[in-house]
Design an enzyme around this catalytic site. Sequence first.
Site, short mmCIF file in Angstrom:
data_model
loop_
_atom_site.label_atom_id
_atom_site.label_comp_id
_atom_site.label_asym_id
_atom_site.label_seq_id
_atom_site.Cartn_x
_atom_site.Cartn_y
_atom_site.Cartn_z
CB SER A 8 -0.88 0.02 1.25
OG SER A 8 -1.40 1.33 1.42
CG HIS A 31 -3.82 -1.58 -1.53
ND1 HIS A 31 -4.95 -2.35 -1.80
CD2 HIS A 31 -4.17 -0.75 -0.51
CE1 HIS A 31 -5.93 -2.00 -0.97
NE2 HIS A 31 -5.48 -1.02 -0.16
CG ASP A 33 -5.02 2.48 0.88
OD1 ASP A 33 -5.98 1.69 0.84
OD2 ASP A 33 -3.88 2.15 1.27
CG MET A 35 -8.19 7.13 2.43
SD MET A 35 -7.38 7.17 4.04
CE MET A 35 -6.47 5.62 3.98
CG HIS A 64 -9.12 0.05 -0.29
ND1 HIS A 64 -8.51 -0.08 0.94
CD2 HIS A 64 -10.46 0.00 -0.03
CE1 HIS A 64 -9.42 -0.21 1.89
NE2 HIS A 64 -10.61 -0.15 1.33
CG MET A 66 -11.10 3.16 2.35
SD MET A 66 -9.51 3.13 3.20
CE MET A 66 -8.43 3.22 1.78
CG MET A 135 -11.50 -2.81 5.27
SD MET A 135 -9.92 -2.45 4.44
CE MET A 135 -9.05 -1.51 5.70
N GLY A 142 -2.74 3.91 8.03
CA GLY A 142 -1.79 2.82 8.06
C GLY A 142 -1.22 2.64 9.45
N GLY A 143 -0.48 1.56 9.65
CA GLY A 143 0.26 1.36 10.88
C GLY A 143 -0.56 0.94 12.09
CG ASP A 173 -6.04 -2.82 3.34
OD1 ASP A 173 -4.97 -2.55 3.92
OD2 ASP A 173 -6.66 -2.00 2.63
N GLY A 174 -4.70 -4.27 6.44
CA GLY A 174 -4.59 -3.59 7.72
C GLY A 174 -3.86 -4.43 8.75
CB SER A 196 3.64 0.21 8.28
OG SER A 196 2.61 -0.62 8.75
#
Length: 222
Positions: A8, A31, A33, A35, A64, A66, A135, A142-143, A173-174, A196
Amino acid sequence: MSARINPSILSADFVNFERDFGSISNADLIHIDVMDNHFVPNLTFGLPMVARMQQVAPKPLDVHLMIEDPERWAPGYAEAGAFSVTFHAEASKDPVALARRLRAIGARAGVAIKPGTDVEPFLDILAEFDQLLVMTVEPGFGGQSLIETTLSKVAAARRRIDAEELDVWLQVDGGIDETNIERVAQLGADTFVAGSAVFKATDRAAQIAALRDSANRGCSHR
Ligand code: DX5
Ligand code: ZN
């Protein structure tokens, strides 16, 4: 089948995406993201930037979204050439109709569910999608640490995919990292987002290869 590792770029350097793409060129997909600061309390980038990434990325894009109102925005990502476009079920008025539109444009269509969203209603309509994204953290940042209670949804989706011999990728993811990827693969995931865990590594390509090896070990022990 080999497990897919999709780094990601939420954890990349936001003014050096092209340079950072070079450090993850052995990824399976990249990936992305998106948002909107409405569906999630964070803001990244939108279609013009993703369309440009599409031109310079070393691997196909796994977008992805969001965002709210995916009916309005998701088809544009497919038209820009994204290999895969995943939108959130919680934001969509009609996930099946939207997936059909994305497929008609030529993208793979994915549906994502947040940690608090039940997987059951989606198990009966899995064939309408190319990917189910479970998810494993609350989307937005992230992280974070993987939420263990989400993993029962991975196992349930795997049982259904196998029982019906569906060609649906099961993505997580996550909070995915070297300490848990083998176990999550054993529970049923085949496609792994890692932000991360990849970008913190000094040798990112080696980290991607190591994560893939661990995931393949897990898949082979199902
Ligand atoms: C979170 C994003 C993830 C994020 C994962 O909302 O969807 O893709 O980048 O980051 P890590 O792997 O650090 O949890
Ligand atoms: Zn993501």
